[in-house]
Design an enzyme around this catalytic site. Structure first.
Site, short mmCIF file in Angstrom:
data_model
loop_
_atom_site.label_atom_id
_atom_site.label_comp_id
_atom_site.label_asym_id
_atom_site.label_seq_id
_atom_site.Cartn_x
_atom_site.Cartn_y
_atom_site.Cartn_z
N HIS A 228 -17.22 11.38 4.59
CA HIS A 228 -17.66 10.06 5.06
C HIS A 228 -19.17 10.07 5.25
O HIS A 228 -19.70 11.02 5.84
CB HIS A 228 -16.94 9.72 6.38
CG HIS A 228 -17.24 8.34 6.85
ND1 HIS A 228 -16.69 7.22 6.26
CD2 HIS A 228 -18.08 7.88 7.82
CE1 HIS A 228 -17.15 6.14 6.85
NE2 HIS A 228 -18.00 6.52 7.80
N ARG B 181 0.84 -1.20 0.00
CA ARG B 181 0.00 0.00 0.00
C ARG B 181 0.88 1.25 0.00
O ARG B 181 0.57 2.25 -0.62
CB ARG B 181 -0.93 0.00 1.22
CG ARG B 181 -2.05 -1.02 1.09
CD ARG B 181 -3.15 -0.76 2.09
NE ARG B 181 -2.66 -0.74 3.45
CZ ARG B 181 -2.88 0.24 4.31
NH1 ARG B 181 -3.59 1.28 3.98
NH2 ARG B 181 -2.38 0.19 5.53
N GLU C 285 -23.94 15.73 1.13
CA GLU C 285 -22.49 15.74 0.85
C GLU C 285 -22.14 16.77 -0.22
O GLU C 285 -21.12 17.47 -0.10
CB GLU C 285 -22.03 14.35 0.37
CG GLU C 285 -22.07 13.30 1.45
CD GLU C 285 -21.44 11.98 1.01
OE1 GLU C 285 -20.98 11.23 1.88
OE2 GLU C 285 -21.42 11.68 -0.20
N GLU D 95 -3.75 9.57 10.79
CA GLU D 95 -3.24 8.22 10.50
C GLU D 95 -4.21 7.10 10.86
O GLU D 95 -3.93 5.93 10.60
CB GLU D 95 -1.86 8.05 11.14
CG GLU D 95 -0.85 8.95 10.46
CD GLU D 95 0.57 8.80 10.97
OE1 GLU D 95 0.89 7.73 11.52
OE2 GLU D 95 1.35 9.76 10.80
N GLY D 96 -5.35 7.44 11.44
CA GLY D 96 -6.36 6.41 11.73
C GLY D 96 -7.34 6.29 10.57
O GLY D 96 -7.23 6.99 9.57
N VAL D 97 -8.33 5.41 10.74
CA VAL D 97 -9.37 5.27 9.71
C VAL D 97 -10.57 6.12 10.12
O VAL D 97 -11.25 5.81 11.11
CB VAL D 97 -9.78 3.79 9.54
CG1 VAL D 97 -10.93 3.66 8.54
CG2 VAL D 97 -8.59 2.96 9.07
N ASP D 98 -10.80 7.21 9.41
CA ASP D 98 -11.94 8.10 9.65
C ASP D 98 -11.90 8.73 11.05
O ASP D 98 -12.94 8.94 11.68
CB ASP D 98 -13.28 7.36 9.44
CG ASP D 98 -13.42 6.84 8.02
OD1 ASP D 98 -12.94 7.49 7.08
OD2 ASP D 98 -14.01 5.76 7.84
C1 GAR Z 1 -19.69 9.10 -0.80
O1 GAR Z 1 -20.95 8.91 -0.22
C2 GAR Z 1 -18.62 9.14 0.27
O2 GAR Z 1 -19.08 9.67 1.49
C3 GAR Z 1 -18.32 7.67 0.42
O3 GAR Z 1 -18.33 7.18 -0.89
C4 GAR Z 1 -19.29 7.89 -1.64
C5 GAR Z 1 -18.69 8.29 -2.96
O4 GAR Z 1 -19.65 8.81 -3.82
N1 GAR Z 1 -17.04 7.48 1.05
C6 GAR Z 1 -16.80 6.47 1.87
O5 GAR Z 1 -17.61 5.62 2.14
C7 GAR Z 1 -15.39 6.46 2.45
N2 GAR Z 1 -15.30 5.52 3.51
P1 GAR Z 1 -19.23 9.56 -5.16
O6 GAR Z 1 -18.22 8.67 -5.88
O7 GAR Z 1 -20.51 9.66 -5.93
O8 GAR Z 1 -18.65 10.89 -4.78
#
Ligand code: GAR
Length: 202
Positions: free
Chosen positions: A110, A66, A175, A143-146
């Site tokens: 998120h 990664r 969003e 450095e964590g996840v979310d």
């Molecule tokens: C969004 O809802 C975003 O919050 C989520 O993926 C979607 C992407 O939509 N992200 C995650 O789940 C990250 N863990 P998009 O490709 O239409 O912007």
């Protein structure tokens, strides 16, 4: 003028919302310089190309780890003169190397009210848990996840007949407003990070 780069793995509706906000002047003082995807089929790449923005696929299969993938991504982001990295539906966990390359200059969106329901299945997890209020979060990446400092959040009620699809659709609407707003606040230097808190000077 600041340079923004977006990393996306899928449809790219958040990328589209950012593009539209730049073109309509709701985001000022920035341009999109690069879109990177780990998925060759990501529609996000098409959206970028339609707007004349360089869009590249970096294939994870070509990298042993990664971190190697992230080294390539960071090199491309630097080449493009990136000031702010925006993760918009980027479904890979970035490594500490990536985070340290752009300290406090990586944002993520998120689809849940963090710290609840981190990870890749947030909408399903929230519904399954039975929450009555759902929402989305824009945060700096650490450095964590979310787990990084929260910039903005917005909530909405869960309906009795919601499915992951219907709930995700309504979260997407939030969003598309929230991400351009957070980016705009950053561009105007209106976010001060104090420990875990982001103070917003509006
Ligand atoms: C969004 O809802 C975003 O919050 C989520 O993926 C979607 C992407 O939509 N992200 C995650 O789940 C990250 N863990 P998009 O490709 O239409 O912007």
């Amino acid at each position: 003028m600041k340079n923004i780069s977006v990393l996306a793995s899928g449809n790219g509706t958040n990328l589209q919302a950012i593009l539209d906000a730049i073109e309509s002047g709701r985001i000022r003082g920035a341009r999109l310089v690069l879109v990177i995807s780990d998925n060759k089929e990501a529609f996000a790449l098409e959206r970028a190309k339609k707007h004349g923005i360089p869009a590249i696929h970096i294939d994870p299969k070509n990298y042993a780890s990664r971190e190697d993938f992230d080294r390539e991504a960071v090199a491309r982001l630097r080449e493009a003169g990136t000031d702010l990295v925006v993760l918009a539906g980027f479904m890979r966990v970035v490594t500490p190397y990536f985070v340290r390359s752009f300290p406090r200059r990586i944002m993520n969106i998120h689809p849940a009210l963090l710290p609840c329901f981190p990870g890749a299945h947030a909408v399903e997890d929230a519904l399954e848990y039975g929450v009555k209020v759902a929402g989305c979060t824009v945060h700096f990446v650490d450095e964590g996840v979310d787990t990084g400092p929260i910039i903005l959040q917005e909530a909405l009620p869960v309906r009795e007949d919601d499915t992951p699809e219907t709930l995700r659709e309504r979260i997407h609407v939030l969003e598309h407003r929230l991400y351009p707003r957070a980016i705009s606040l950053w561009l105007q230097n209106k976010i001060t990070i104090l420990g875990r808190r982001c103070l917003i000077d509006e």
